[in-house]
Design a protein around this motif. Structure first.
Motif, mmCIF file in Angstrom:
data_model
loop_
_atom_site.group_PDB
_atom_site.id
_atom_site.type_symbol
_atom_site.label_atom_id
_atom_site.label_comp_id
_atom_site.label_asym_id
_atom_site.label_seq_id
_atom_site.Cartn_x
_atom_site.Cartn_y
_atom_site.Cartn_z
ATOM 1 N N HIS A 51 7.201 -16.171 10.904
ATOM 2 C CA HIS A 51 7.761 -15.585 9.542
ATOM 3 C C HIS A 51 6.372 -15.477 8.472
ATOM 4 C CE1 HIS A 51 11.538 -15.043 10.860
ATOM 5 N NE2 HIS A 51 11.919 -16.407 10.953
ATOM 6 N N VAL A 52 5.647 -16.514 8.234
ATOM 7 C CA VAL A 52 4.670 -16.480 7.476
ATOM 8 C C VAL A 52 3.478 -15.594 8.038
ATOM 9 C CG1 VAL A 52 2.974 -17.892 6.352
ATOM 10 C CG2 VAL A 52 5.346 -18.686 6.476
ATOM 11 N N GLU A 53 3.234 -15.520 9.196
ATOM 12 C CA GLU A 53 2.210 -14.593 9.619
ATOM 13 C C GLU A 53 2.669 -12.921 9.490
ATOM 14 O OE1 GLU A 53 1.983 -15.857 13.824
ATOM 15 O OE2 GLU A 53 0.802 -17.559 13.567
ATOM 16 N N ASN A 54 4.017 -12.768 9.872
ATOM 17 C CA ASN A 54 4.214 -11.608 9.487
ATOM 18 C C ASN A 54 4.288 -11.100 7.933
ATOM 19 O OD1 ASN A 54 5.100 -11.446 12.233
ATOM 20 N ND2 ASN A 54 7.283 -11.687 11.902
ATOM 21 N N LEU A 55 4.614 -12.396 7.249
ATOM 22 C CA LEU A 55 4.627 -11.861 5.733
ATOM 23 C C LEU A 55 3.012 -11.457 5.346
ATOM 24 C CD1 LEU A 55 5.792 -12.080 2.785
ATOM 25 C CD2 LEU A 55 4.923 -14.838 3.007
ATOM 26 N N GLN A 56 2.060 -12.365 5.876
ATOM 27 C CA GLN A 56 0.558 -12.043 5.452
ATOM 28 C C GLN A 56 0.059 -10.848 6.119
ATOM 29 O OE1 GLN A 56 -2.025 -14.834 7.358
ATOM 30 N NE2 GLN A 56 -3.915 -13.885 6.228
ATOM 31 N N VAL A 57 0.701 -10.353 7.074
ATOM 32 C CA VAL A 57 0.079 -9.069 7.809
ATOM 33 C C VAL A 57 0.685 -7.983 7.084
ATOM 34 C CG1 VAL A 57 0.510 -7.458 9.848
ATOM 35 C CG2 VAL A 57 0.138 -9.774 10.107
ATOM 36 N N SER A 58 1.960 -7.858 6.502
ATOM 37 C CA SER A 58 2.550 -7.150 5.910
ATOM 38 C C SER A 58 1.991 -6.837 4.297
ATOM 39 C CB SER A 58 4.115 -7.115 5.702
ATOM 40 O OG SER A 58 4.721 -7.015 6.763
ATOM 41 N N LEU A 59 1.635 -7.943 3.786
ATOM 42 C CA LEU A 59 0.989 -7.924 2.464
ATOM 43 C C LEU A 59 -0.487 -7.311 2.698
ATOM 44 C CD1 LEU A 59 1.856 -11.635 1.147
ATOM 45 C CD2 LEU A 59 2.207 -9.475 -0.198
ATOM 46 N N SER A 60 -1.255 -7.797 3.669
ATOM 47 C CA SER A 60 -2.584 -7.183 3.844
ATOM 48 C C SER A 60 -2.257 -5.706 3.946
ATOM 49 C CB SER A 60 -3.236 -7.519 5.263
ATOM 50 O OG SER A 60 -3.384 -8.916 4.871
ATOM 51 N N LYS A 61 -1.273 -5.150 4.646
ATOM 52 C CA LYS A 61 -1.052 -3.847 4.783
ATOM 53 C C LYS A 61 -0.732 -2.750 3.479
ATOM 54 C CE LYS A 61 0.446 -3.813 9.845
ATOM 55 N NZ LYS A 61 1.557 -3.579 10.773
ATOM 56 N N ALA A 62 0.198 -3.536 2.637
ATOM 57 C CA ALA A 62 0.367 -3.125 1.319
ATOM 58 C C ALA A 62 -0.771 -2.828 0.539
ATOM 59 C CB ALA A 62 1.459 -4.083 1.014
ATOM 60 N N LEU A 63 -1.640 -3.673 0.850
ATOM 61 C CA LEU A 63 -2.654 -3.630 -0.160
ATOM 62 C C LEU A 63 -3.757 -2.358 0.049
ATOM 63 C CD1 LEU A 63 -4.390 -7.413 -0.149
ATOM 64 C CD2 LEU A 63 -3.633 -6.149 -2.234
ATOM 65 N N VAL A 64 -3.752 -1.704 1.222
ATOM 66 C CA VAL A 64 -4.421 -0.786 1.710
ATOM 67 C C VAL A 64 -3.637 0.672 1.564
ATOM 68 C CG1 VAL A 64 -6.152 -1.994 2.604
ATOM 69 C CG2 VAL A 64 -4.450 -1.222 4.166
ATOM 70 N N SER A 65 -2.421 0.698 1.552
ATOM 71 C CA SER A 65 -1.400 1.723 1.817
ATOM 72 C C SER A 65 -1.376 2.487 0.546
ATOM 73 C CB SER A 65 -0.178 1.341 2.516
ATOM 74 O OG SER A 65 0.710 2.387 2.199
ATOM 75 N N ASP A 66 -1.490 3.797 0.576
ATOM 76 C CA ASP A 66 -1.307 4.499 -0.782
ATOM 77 C C ASP A 66 0.021 5.462 -0.733
ATOM 78 O OD1 ASP A 66 -3.330 4.191 -2.359
ATOM 79 O OD2 ASP A 66 -4.677 5.305 -1.397
ATOM 80 N N SER A 67 0.925 5.240 0.441
ATOM 81 C CA SER A 67 1.979 6.003 0.598
ATOM 82 C C SER A 67 3.132 5.182 0.009
ATOM 83 C CB SER A 67 2.301 6.318 2.036
ATOM 84 O OG SER A 67 3.492 6.640 2.230
ATOM 85 N N LYS A 68 3.848 5.935 -0.945
ATOM 86 C CA LYS A 68 5.060 5.137 -1.671
ATOM 87 C C LYS A 68 5.974 4.788 -0.444
ATOM 88 C CE LYS A 68 4.794 7.568 -6.034
ATOM 89 N NZ LYS A 68 5.710 8.212 -6.775
ATOM 90 N N GLU A 69 6.311 5.859 0.387
ATOM 91 C CA GLU A 69 7.344 5.637 1.519
ATOM 92 C C GLU A 69 6.955 4.599 2.523
ATOM 93 O OE1 GLU A 69 5.993 8.236 0.741
ATOM 94 O OE2 GLU A 69 7.582 9.651 -0.054
ATOM 95 N N GLN A 70 5.537 4.259 2.779
ATOM 96 C CA GLN A 70 5.147 3.365 3.789
ATOM 97 C C GLN A 70 5.266 1.816 2.856
ATOM 98 O OE1 GLN A 70 4.562 3.506 6.948
ATOM 99 N NE2 GLN A 70 3.548 1.309 7.079
ATOM 100 N N ASN A 71 4.797 2.176 1.780
ATOM 101 C CA ASN A 71 4.969 0.710 0.697
ATOM 102 C C ASN A 71 6.361 0.202 0.409
ATOM 103 O OD1 ASN A 71 2.285 -0.114 0.196
ATOM 104 N ND2 ASN A 71 2.322 0.697 -1.742
ATOM 105 N N VAL A 72 7.138 0.910 0.413
ATOM 106 C CA VAL A 72 8.760 0.686 0.613
ATOM 107 C C VAL A 72 9.202 -0.280 1.668
ATOM 108 C CG1 VAL A 72 10.994 1.451 0.324
ATOM 109 C CG2 VAL A 72 9.441 2.214 -1.193
ATOM 110 N N LEU A 73 8.769 0.458 2.723
ATOM 111 C CA LEU A 73 9.033 -0.239 4.077
ATOM 112 C C LEU A 73 8.181 -1.711 4.361
ATOM 113 C CD1 LEU A 73 10.162 0.003 7.131
ATOM 114 C CD2 LEU A 73 8.079 1.132 7.820
#
Length: 454
Positions: A51-73
């Motif tokens: 779960h912590v690995e998945n948490l870190q990956v999603s946080l990393s993706k959220a940092l580079v995403s500019d899409s509101k829809e993608q960020n909500v996901l």
């Protein structure tokens, strides 16, 4: 005389054989319990790590995403992974007070992400300051991952399940194993403690997380009084030995400061101990955990739910109703909310874990109930259910409507709760019963393992 000569040796031989068979069975039974307990902790460890690995990956993706829809996901995934990691971590063999900061960190990750989701839904973009906060959270989750990886390597090298060593040596290795888990996670606590407090305008600010509990009462209890309460809760006749955990230095900062005890049941070894926390104010049972192994599923979830409700009534918690459940690792987990009249009050929540082999309650968490339960002056709705229905999608197929109080940051909101289906999926929609505003939407996920909401 000849008969008497062989009767006594025969009886003694029979007794000896029976004793050997009994002793062998007890030895195997103890090994089975030990193996089950080790396997349980291993599953908890690997689940936490995942779960912590998945948490870190999603946080990393959220940092580079500019899409509101993608960020909500992505932010929704972060919320779920943080809560799952916190649940698994709380069951690890580590003193409760020593992981308070880590648990708080995971709670803040979830709550901060939820506040950003709300901002996106209001049409707002992520600010540079918010991205900087996400970056800091990602760094802390990375440190968490490193500590878990180091712990994983050490556990593999230790080979603590070697069966050829003596019982005394095995006990020492198990203590070393437990101490290693403790030390690694406490080291992480020091790093988490250096992180700045989160400051944001979302619904779960740090001030709200640290609010004063209102369901404890005013009486202060001594350690001896708390021990008596702990004995009564698990059943005084079942207790063989009770000891006090050493309090961590951060205990005074805990939301509900508690005395913590380890209780060894009669005819059980110390590694089968039950742990329990009793609040210093009010003498309430805050939590209880019995980490015993569970080998068979003999009960249905319905039977386990009935046992959980009976347990609550025996402990003095009345007007509680089961709302959501989950089955995993031979345990049924149930969330019970308090009900006043025809209004379900979700902030007053108690979690119960029931072993599916014999119906024993092996987990209890009343912290949310103790934080929020109080005498309420519930307002009368100013709009009708029909008027509130107009705020719900016209093609949403409603199968039940009721009043409920839901938490919204430092507020509690009286809502109409509409349960139903939309395009084959189950949802719950909350409409403010005073102004008709849509307050929240939850999706219900049903599976063979239970019912969850997201």
């Amino acid at each position: 005389m000849d008969k008497k000569r062989w009767i006594i040796p025969t009886v003694l031989a029979a007794v000896l054989i029976i004793s050997l068979v009994w002793g062998y069975n007890q030895f195997n039974l103890r090994n089975d319990y030990e193996t089950a307990l080790i396997n349980h902790y291993q599953r908890l460890f690997y689940d936490t790590k995942k779960h912590v690995e998945n948490l870190q990956v999603s946080l990393s993706k959220a940092l580079v995403s500019d899409s509101k829809e993608q960020n909500v996901l992505l932010l929704s995934q972060i919320v779920n992974e943080a809560y799952f990691a916190q649940d698994k971590l709380s069951q690890m063999p580590v003193a409760h007070a020593e992981i308070a900061k880590t648990e708080k960190f995971l709670t803040q990750v979830a709550d901060y992400s939820y506040s950003l989701i709300q901002n996106h839904l209001d049409g707002k973009e992520l600010t540079s300051k918010q991205r900087e906060t996400l970056f800091n959270l990602q760094g802390n989750s990375s440190n968490f991952n490193k500590e878990l990886s180091l712990l994983h390597d050490k556990l593999i090298q230790g080979n603590f399940r070697e069966t050829t060593i003596s019982s005394r040596q095995r006990n020492k290795l198990q203590e070393a194993n437990k101490e290693m888990v403790q030390t690694r996670l406490v080291n992480l606590e020091k790093e988490i403690g250096k992180s700045p407090e989160l400051i944001y305008d979302g619904p779960y600010s740090d001030q709200i997380l640290n609010k004063k509990p209102v369901g404890l009462g005013n009486k202060k209890v001594t350690k001896n009084e708390a021990e008596r309460i702990a004995r009564q809760f698990v059943g005084d006749k079942k207790v063989s030995k009770i000891t006090t955990f050493e309090e961590g230095k951060d205990m005074p900062k805990a939301a509900i400061p508690s005395y913590t005890f380890s209780i060894v049941p009669k005819n059980k070894s110390e590694d089968m101990a039950t742990h329990i926390g009793i609040s210093k104010q009010g003498g309430k049972v805050v939590w209880m955990a019995n980490p015993r192994g569970i080998s068979k599923n003999n009960l249905s979830m319905k039977q386990a739910e009935e046992r959980a409700l009976k347990f609550l009534e025996e402990k003095g918690y009345t007007n509680m109703e089961s709302n959501y459940s989950l089955r995993y690792d031979g345990v049924g987990v149930f969330n019970f909310a308090y009900k006043e009249g025809d209004v379900t009050i979700y902030p007053d929540l108690i979690k119960i874990k029931v072993a599916l082999d014999n119906g024993e309650v092996v987990g209890f968490d009343s912290s949310a109930y103790l934080m929020n339960h109080k005498k309420r002056d519930i307002q009368t709705p100013t709009i009708t259910p029909e008027k509130a229905r107009e705020a719900v999608k016209i093609d949403f197929d409603i199968n039940s409507t009721r009043l409920a109080i839901i938490p919204k940051g430092n507020r509690e909101v009286l809502c109409y709760e509409f349960k139903g289906k939309y395009k084959g999926s189950d949802f719950i929609i909350y409409i403010n019963a005073l102004n008709g505003k849509e307050e929240d939407i939850l999706q219900i996920i049903k599976s063979e393992n239970g019912t969850l909401t997201f």
